[in-house]
Design an enzyme around this catalytic site. Structure first.
Site, PDB file in Angstrom:
ATOM      1  N   GLY A 151       0.796  -1.231   0.000  1.00 18.15           N
ATOM      2  CA  GLY A 151       0.000   0.000   0.000  1.00 18.15           C
ATOM      3  C   GLY A 151       0.820   1.268   0.000  1.00 18.15           C
ATOM      4  CB  SER A 152       4.308   2.195  -0.832  1.00 20.84           C
ATOM      5  OG  SER A 152       4.486   1.704  -2.131  1.00 20.84           O
ATOM      6  CG  ASN A 153       1.933   3.062  -5.710  1.00 17.51           C
ATOM      7  OD1 ASN A 153       2.364   4.030  -6.313  1.00 17.51           O
ATOM      8  ND2 ASN A 153       2.544   1.883  -5.709  1.00 17.51           N
ATOM      9  CG  HIS A 184      -8.677 -10.081  -8.770  1.00 18.90           C
ATOM     10  ND1 HIS A 184      -8.802 -11.446  -8.634  1.00 18.90           N
ATOM     11  CD2 HIS A 184      -9.855  -9.655  -9.281  1.00 18.90           C
ATOM     12  CE1 HIS A 184     -10.006 -11.813  -9.026  1.00 18.90           C
ATOM     13  NE2 HIS A 184     -10.664 -10.747  -9.428  1.00 18.90           N
ATOM     14  CB  ILE A 185      -6.938 -10.364 -14.184  1.00 19.31           C
ATOM     15  CG1 ILE A 185      -5.443 -10.686 -14.266  1.00 19.31           C
ATOM     16  CG2 ILE A 185      -7.477  -9.928 -15.557  1.00 19.31           C
ATOM     17  CD1 ILE A 185      -5.095 -11.847 -15.156  1.00 19.31           C
ATOM     18  CG  ASN A 194      -3.219  -1.021 -12.921  1.00 15.48           C
ATOM     19  OD1 ASN A 194      -3.190  -1.308 -11.721  1.00 15.48           O
ATOM     20  ND2 ASN A 194      -2.451  -1.639 -13.818  1.00 15.48           N
ATOM     21  CG  HIS A 242       2.110  -2.303 -15.446  1.00 14.93           C
ATOM     22  ND1 HIS A 242       2.068  -3.464 -14.699  1.00 14.93           N
ATOM     23  CD2 HIS A 242       2.867  -2.590 -16.533  1.00 14.93           C
ATOM     24  CE1 HIS A 242       2.762  -4.402 -15.315  1.00 14.93           C
ATOM     25  NE2 HIS A 242       3.261  -3.905 -16.432  1.00 14.93           N
ATOM     26  CD  GLU A 265       5.201   1.823  -8.747  1.00 12.76           C
ATOM     27  OE1 GLU A 265       4.796   1.008  -9.563  1.00 12.76           O
ATOM     28  OE2 GLU A 265       5.340   1.556  -7.540  1.00 12.76           O
TER      29      GLU A 265
END
Ligand code: GRF
Length: 263
Positions: A34-36, A122-123, A166, A168, A237
């Site tokens: 959870g750093s983002n 999770h896709i 998202n 990535h 990020e």
């Protein structure tokens, strides 16, 4: 349909969140550290993300440290937890698609302006995205299938599509899917690529292939340890997840002009 067993759930903070003046709401989906998420927590209601707060943090892993970051934030952020395998075990006959629609139901109850996938492992499926676009109705079946500390139990169908973005850790088209940091690092060290980076993109059903919103190269040197590169990458990020969230919020819900009512 049965309820989750005691083994599947744990008690979360049920402290009511104080009323907030924020007019723009995020739901953040996480699976890990959870750093983002922390970058978004720190940016709430600051010039980086004005008039914005996180309505809910949803995890598919009970042990995700990001849940602790949310519950210990000031004010505490409501959390919810729903994992695929316990859901399937507790609901014989239900499918992965049912799980994804249950995730969508949890998200839609918060009526977010933007949904941010911040290390969500999770896709994301087409049914989930259809529910967020409002092209697929998700009925509230009246029984909680997940653990939540949110007070918002309203059912909701969005009146306009809710964007999903998202983060990535690779450049567009490079290293789609899991373990992208390590795969990128190794490819660079072998001389197979000459640059690496990170992006925030709009989410489509094809993994990591939606339209890029912000792309940043991350410098890397031959022979440096993976951990050193990784630390540099994460710092980038934390900047771009906030910038991209603001950009999408400004598209879907611009701040009202001073002196006018919040929309
Ligand atoms: C980040 O590197 C993100 O790009 C990737 O998973 C990691 C999540 O880190 N998808 P954290 O949970 O935000 O610390």
């Amino acid at each position: 349909m049965s309820s989750p067993t005691d083994a599947d759930v744990q008690t979360t903070d049920t402290t009511p969140t104080p009323a907030t003046p924020s007019s723009r709401q995020l739901v953040v989906l996480i699976s890990g550290s959870g750093s983002n998420l922390q970058a978004l927590i720190d940016a709430q209601n600051t010039p980086a993300l004005p008039n914005t707060s996180i309505a809910l943090v949803l995890s598919n892993r009970k042990a995700a440290h990001g849940l602790v970051r949310a519950t210990t934030a000031s004010p505490p952020i409501p959390t919810a937890y729903l994992a695929l395998q316990p859901y399937l075990r507790s609901n014989p006959g239900k499918t992965r698609e049912d799980y994804d629609l249950e995730l969508a139901r949890i998200v839609l109850r918060e009526k977010p302006d933007v949904v941010v996938l911040a290390g969500w492992m999770h896709i994301v499926s087409e049914p989930f995205l259809e529910a967020l676009r409002g092209t697929r109705e998700v009925k509230d079946e009246g029984q909680e299938q997940y653990e939540s500390s949110s007070n918002n139990d309203e059912n909701s169908v969005p009146t306009s599509p809710i964007p999903v973005i998202n983060i990535h850790p690779a450049l567009p088209g490079q290293f789609d899917g899991a373990n992208a940091i390590q795969r990128g690092y190794e490819a660079f060290q072998r001389g197979e690529v000459d640059k690496l980076g990170v992006m925030v993109h709009r989410v489509v059903a094809e993994v990591d292939r939606g339209e890029p919103l912000i792309v940043r190269e991350v410098p890397i040197e031959k022979g440096e340890p993976l951990e050193v590169y990784e630390e540099r990458l994460h710092r980038v990020e934390w900047e771009i997840i906030v910038q991209a969230t603001k950009r999408v919020l400004d598209e879907v819900k611009p701040l009202p002009l001073e002196g006018t009512e919040n929309a």
